[in-house]
Design an enzyme around this catalytic site. Structure first.
Site, mmCIF file in Angstrom:
data_model
loop_
_atom_site.group_PDB
_atom_site.id
_atom_site.type_symbol
_atom_site.label_atom_id
_atom_site.label_comp_id
_atom_site.label_asym_id
_atom_site.label_seq_id
_atom_site.Cartn_x
_atom_site.Cartn_y
_atom_site.Cartn_z
ATOM 1 N N GLN A 25 0.926 -1.367 0.091
ATOM 2 C CA GLN A 25 0.100 -0.015 0.072
ATOM 3 C C GLN A 25 0.791 1.209 -0.097
ATOM 4 O O GLN A 25 0.501 2.199 -0.545
ATOM 5 C CB GLN A 25 -0.748 0.185 1.184
ATOM 6 C CG GLN A 25 -1.545 1.330 1.328
ATOM 7 C CD GLN A 25 -2.657 1.506 0.287
ATOM 8 O OE1 GLN A 25 -3.110 0.760 -0.359
ATOM 9 N NE2 GLN A 25 -2.803 2.783 0.190
ATOM 10 N N GLU A 26 1.898 1.188 0.922
ATOM 11 C CA GLU A 26 2.969 2.347 0.996
ATOM 12 C C GLU A 26 3.763 2.702 -0.391
ATOM 13 O O GLU A 26 3.616 3.718 -0.771
ATOM 14 C CB GLU A 26 3.776 2.113 1.975
ATOM 15 C CG GLU A 26 3.352 2.399 3.283
ATOM 16 C CD GLU A 26 2.598 3.586 3.841
ATOM 17 O OE1 GLU A 26 2.915 4.583 2.975
ATOM 18 O OE2 GLU A 26 1.695 3.767 4.726
#
Length: 485
Positions: free
Chosen positions: A308-309
């Protein structure tokens, strides 16, 4: 809420009071400010102006004003007020030296004087994709809702006298888009930056058209010229600063930092994620497993956060200079003893340490798995904002220890009517809600892909989009749901 960066010197205040209390000619505004050593700026909590991020104050207008104060050798005192009308009042009353983040309008020019316009953003009509797309403003007569007190409302009344629309008190553009996305309103109008930010969280939100001949023109506001000599000093310095910032490209860089990435972010579909697992994850899997063992966390949860990052990109750098696989800020890296954020092992260990601390910091009354989701929200927007959302729930007799309730409350942190009840003000609550949902979906896929039995396919991989979320609580280990909020 006020953010005071430096205490005023008692001697300076006394000297100024003495000067004002005698027959000596009153010093000009700039001289007063320089004596006090502080520049007071009024603004509102919003995604485009000022808010408290994980590492402290942030926002386009905040950074712009902070650099101006630094140039003058002054501390910055940010005065956060409920709405744009209150910004104008703070300036005209003398409580604030400058009002920032204001759209210029003829009516407002009667009350304050503006610097030259330094930003002009298209205004877009947004509607719900499940409704018929309007072709023009006339098609929206009687079905359009705007924030109360917006500069656009006055302009529409002047230029389109036959257009019927309503205004919503204590509701900003983000809240109205939430209502449009959920079918409670037909349409609203917002600047393109805010629209792009919110489309990441609301897939049903669509742009119908740009408002013809209209845009949001932004400038700084000052009190109108008085009789005192020297009143123009600060005003002229602000004009010169804004022009210099534009000419040197610093304005463009700052705008890109906050708005240039909004259309590049968002949720990558579950099937695409599953394909990238095979291509990218094997390289970092040992690091995630090692960090998971060290911090007693499921390595697949850490891997989901990392995707996600950064999409597992060790060289990833955001417009706000967070970097590495776990996209750590400088402050967070220092807190978890990471010396090189670009080093994958350090980054993954640092991210694991930080999410572990967030999990442990949550109130004891928050139990697993909700405790994990609370911690993920805090990882994204900060612990203080999550506690604000819990307090809002408590005030409304809703259980603050349940993720299903916190998920509802996080968007309230973007809405003006709730901010007076918070300690930390505006936060990108919609982003935090989407962030947690995405991580949960990625985790769900990883659990399924690494489970030898591979029974029921997780909702995030379902070919039937309407089935997203069905059976979400039946996943092994940490139960998670799809990102269909």
């Amino acid at each position: 809420m006020r953010l005071l960066f430096r205490f005023l010197r008692v001697g300076a205040i006394a000297a100024l009071a003495l000067a004002l209390g005698t027959c000596v000619q009153r010093p000009g505004l700039l001289e007063q400010i320089e004596t006090l050593g502080t520049l007071r700026v009024a603004t509102v909590n919003s995604a485009t102006t000022y808010y408290l991020d994980v590492d402290g104050p942030a926002g386009f207008e905040y950074d712009l004003a902070h650099a101006f104060a630094d140039e003058l050798g002054l501390a910055l005192d940010v005065m956060v007020v409920p709405d744009r009308e209150a910004v104008l009042t703070a300036v005209t009353s003398g409580r604030a030296h400058i009002g920032v983040g204001l759209a210029v309008s003829d009516a407002r020019r009667q009350r304050v004087r503006f610097t030259p316009i330094y930003a002009e953003t298209p205004l877009e009509v947004v509607y719900n994709v499940h409704d018929d797309q309007p072709d023009d403003l006339a098609a929206l007569s009687g079905a359009l809702t705007l924030p109360a007190g917006s500069a656009l409302a006055g302009r529409l009344r002047r230029d389109h006298p036959d257009l019927e629309f309503s205004v919503a008190a204590r509701a900003n553009a983000e809240e109205l888009m939430d209502r449009v996305a959920n079918g409670a309103l037909t349409a609203t109008i917002a600047n393109a930056h805010v629209v792009a930010m919110n489309q990441r969280y609301y897939p049903d939100l669509r742009v119908a058209f740009d408002v013809p001949g209209a845009s949001q023109r932004t400038a700084w506001a000052f009190a109108r010229r008085g009789a005192t000599a020297g009143d123009d000093g600060l005003f002229n310095k602000a004009i010169a600063y804004l022009e210099r910032t534009r000419e040197t490209g610093r304005m463009r860089i700052l705008r890109d930092r906050y708005f240039g990435h909004v259309e590049r972010l968002g949720f990558v579909g579950g099937r695409e994620f599953a394909r990238q697992v095979e291509a990218r994850l094997d390289r970092w899997r040992p690091y995630f497993k090692r960090a998971g063992r060290r911090h007693d966390l499921d390595w697949r949860l850490l891997a989901a956060i990392g995707y996600q990052e950064s999409h597992w990109d060790e060289d990833a750098v955001s417009p706000t200079t967070v970097r590495g696989i776990m996209m750590l800020t400088e402050a967070t890296a220092e807190e978890v003893d990471v010396e090189d954020r670009r080093d994958p092992l350090q980054s993954i260990n640092g991210g694991a340490e930080y999410i572990k601390r967030m999990i442990e910091r949550m109130p004891e009354s928050v139990t697993r798995p909700d405790r994990i989701w609370f911690a993920l929200a805090a990882y994204n927007i900060g612990y203080g904002h999550v506690m604000d959302a819990r307090r809002l729930l408590e005030a409304r007799d809703r259980d603050p220890d349940l993720w299903i309730n916190l998920r509802d409350a996080l968007p309230w942190l973007t809405q003006d009517r709730y901010l007076d009840e918070t300690r930390y003000g505006y936060a990108r609550g919609l982003e935090a809600r989407a962030y947690v949902g995405n991580v949960r979906a990625y985790y769900d896929i990883l659990v399924w892909m690494t489970d030898d039995s591979r029974t029921e396919k997780p909702a995030a991989l379902s070919e039937d989009e309407s089935a997203a979320g069905a059976g979400a609580d039946e996943s092994p280990e940490i139960s998670i749901e799809s990102p269909a909020f």
